[in-house]
Design a protein around this motif. Structure first.
Motif, PDB file in Angstrom:
ATOM      1  N   LEU A 298     -34.822  -0.260 -12.718  1.00  0.00           N
ATOM      2  CA  LEU A 298     -35.194  -1.479 -11.992  1.00  0.00           C
ATOM      3  C   LEU A 298     -36.283  -2.237 -12.744  1.00  0.00           C
ATOM      4  CD1 LEU A 298     -35.180  -0.164  -8.300  1.00  0.00           C
ATOM      5  CD2 LEU A 298     -33.585  -1.809  -9.292  1.00  0.00           C
ATOM      6  N   ILE A 356     -32.298  -7.463  -5.546  1.00  0.00           N
ATOM      7  CA  ILE A 356     -32.873  -6.105  -5.528  1.00  0.00           C
ATOM      8  C   ILE A 356     -31.840  -5.111  -4.995  1.00  0.00           C
ATOM      9  CG2 ILE A 356     -34.671  -4.644  -4.474  1.00  0.00           C
ATOM     10  CD1 ILE A 356     -36.408  -7.300  -4.356  1.00  0.00           C
ATOM     11  N   GLN A 359     -28.865  -4.573  -7.475  1.00  0.00           N
ATOM     12  CA  GLN A 359     -29.277  -3.773  -8.645  1.00  0.00           C
ATOM     13  C   GLN A 359     -29.508  -2.315  -8.256  1.00  0.00           C
ATOM     14  OE1 GLN A 359     -28.918  -4.593 -11.568  1.00  0.00           O
ATOM     15  NE2 GLN A 359     -28.830  -6.802 -11.460  1.00  0.00           N
ATOM     16  N   LEU A 360     -30.133  -2.113  -7.103  1.00  0.00           N
ATOM     17  CA  LEU A 360     -30.410  -0.736  -6.652  1.00  0.00           C
ATOM     18  C   LEU A 360     -29.085   0.010  -6.475  1.00  0.00           C
ATOM     19  CD1 LEU A 360     -32.517   1.317  -5.775  1.00  0.00           C
ATOM     20  CD2 LEU A 360     -32.582   0.260  -3.530  1.00  0.00           C
TER      21      LEU A 360
END
Ligand SMILES: Cc1ncc(COP(=O)(O)O)c(C=O)c1O
Length: 369
Positions: A298, A356, A359-360
């Protein structure tokens, strides 16, 4: 795209005019210590919290110290607390020569496991110090009930929970004494160090007020051993100008958390807030496997994360003499390996939350494959 974790800049810009004016007027008044804004801020704080008395001070750490000093905590005493918190909670107990006695945490709330408190009470126990971690208050009714049974005071370390509610009552007004922190990255932050104490007990309020100024009752008359623990007027002026819009910011934080919950519920273990509480989301903290690897990925993608906290306090070097060992508090030890806090601030946009979350999810999938 670079996502900001706490976005202190935006928070300043939102209130810039009021804050700049408050700072400038404090400077021109030259009342840098115990100026008018300190008293006005304390009145506003008491109203906000619902506690009869609010006493501003130099930090959340000093608030804890002052609370325990006012209760007369001394060498040889024991204070029951959680090992899954910031060091200040237990450090202040040890600083006064007392012994932090840890109790493992509840796996759902990450707060002290109330069912295990009573077994740790001895004749030396002098207080119970639960922490309202990540912005959610512990089960205070149950803790207060145990405390009453053994005539013990309860101090809520509300450094992360100012503005949160428990059964309709606000944090810092749910036990004998509440403490909080206005560290810049806290939900209500100032521009340096700052903190406050809350109580509805007049004797304790007077004692804490006096101890904050070297135990003074009137100029150069010192009733107690105290400390230089005042909040400076500039910090009070900043906070005074931010407090009126704080409820709105709490709502924005709660919306960010709800959006995260929706996006992430199938990806990671999302945080759980009990039905009788509201959180101010000092942190939005998830649980996942392969935490360190995911965090690294990340970071490469411009998404900052943090770990609150990677090592429970019973395993810290400074507490070696307490004699705790790995395995003593399995829930805290497990969570220390699995928790990860995502960017959280009132200004986080839906688009940022989408990025977020995507991507996580992607990083987790890639690691499994
Ligand atoms: C749970 C807890 N207690 C105490 C403190 C100490 O507050 P301060 O940094 O204002 O001294 C903090 C600050 O991070 C905290 O999170």
């Amino acid at each position: 795209m670079k996502i900001d974790f706490a976005n202190l800049k935006f928070s300043y810009l939102e209130h810039k005019e009021k804050i700049d004016e408050a700072i400038a007027s404090t400077i021109s008044s030259t009342s840098f210590i115990m100026g008018q804004s300190v008293y006005e801020f304390e009145d506003a704080l008491a109203k906000f919290s619902g506690a009869k008395y609010a006493i501003s001070c130099s930090s959340g750490t000093d608030a804890l110290l002052l609370a325990m000093m006012a209760l007369g905590i001394k060498p040889g005493d024991e204070v029951i607390t959680t090992p899954f918190t910031f060091i200040a909670t237990a450090e202040t107990i040890a600083f006064l020569g007392a012994k932090p006695v840890f109790v493992d945490i509840n796996e759902q709330t990450y707060n002290i496991d109330v069912s295990r408190i009573e077994e740790k009470i001895t004749k030396n126990t002098k207080a119970i110090l639960p922490v309202s971690l990540y912005g959610q208050i512990s089960d205070m009714e149950a803790i207060n009930k145990i405390a009453l049974k053994y005539s013990l005071p309860v101090i809520e370390d509300g450094a992360q929970s100012f503005g949160a509610t428990y059964k309709g009552k606000r944090s810092c007004n749910v036990s004998a004494i509440g403490t909080t922190s206005f560290f810049p990255a806290k939900p209500l932050g100032c521009f340096g160090d700052g903190g406050a104490l809350f109580t509805s007990d007049e004797y304790l309020a007077d004692k804490m007020k006096s101890m904050r100024i070297h135990g003074q009752t009137k100029r150069y008359h010192h009733k107690y051993i105290g400390m230089g623990g005042r909040m400076d007027t500039i910090q009070a002026a900043v906070l005074l100008s931010k407090l009126p819009s704080y409820p709105e910011e709490i709502t924005l934080r709660q919306t960010v958390a709800e959006n995260y919950n929706q996006k992430l519920q199938t990806t990671v273990t999302t945080p759980d807030v009990s039905y009788d509480r509201t959180s101010v989301w000092a942190q939005y903290t998830v649980r996942l496997q392969n935490r360190d690897a995911i965090q690294g990925k990340l970071k490469e993608q411009g998404i900052p994360t943090a770990v609150h906290y990677p090592m429970p306090l019973h395993l810290q070097e400074c507490f070696q003499t307490l004699g705790y060992q790995q395995g003593d508090f399995p829930v805290a030890e497990l969570l220390a390996k699995e928790v990860m806090s995502l960017p959280m601030n009132p200004f986080l946009t839906k688009e940022e939350i989408d990025i977020i979350s995507i991507q996580l999810d992607k990083n987790i999938d890639e690691l499994i494959i």
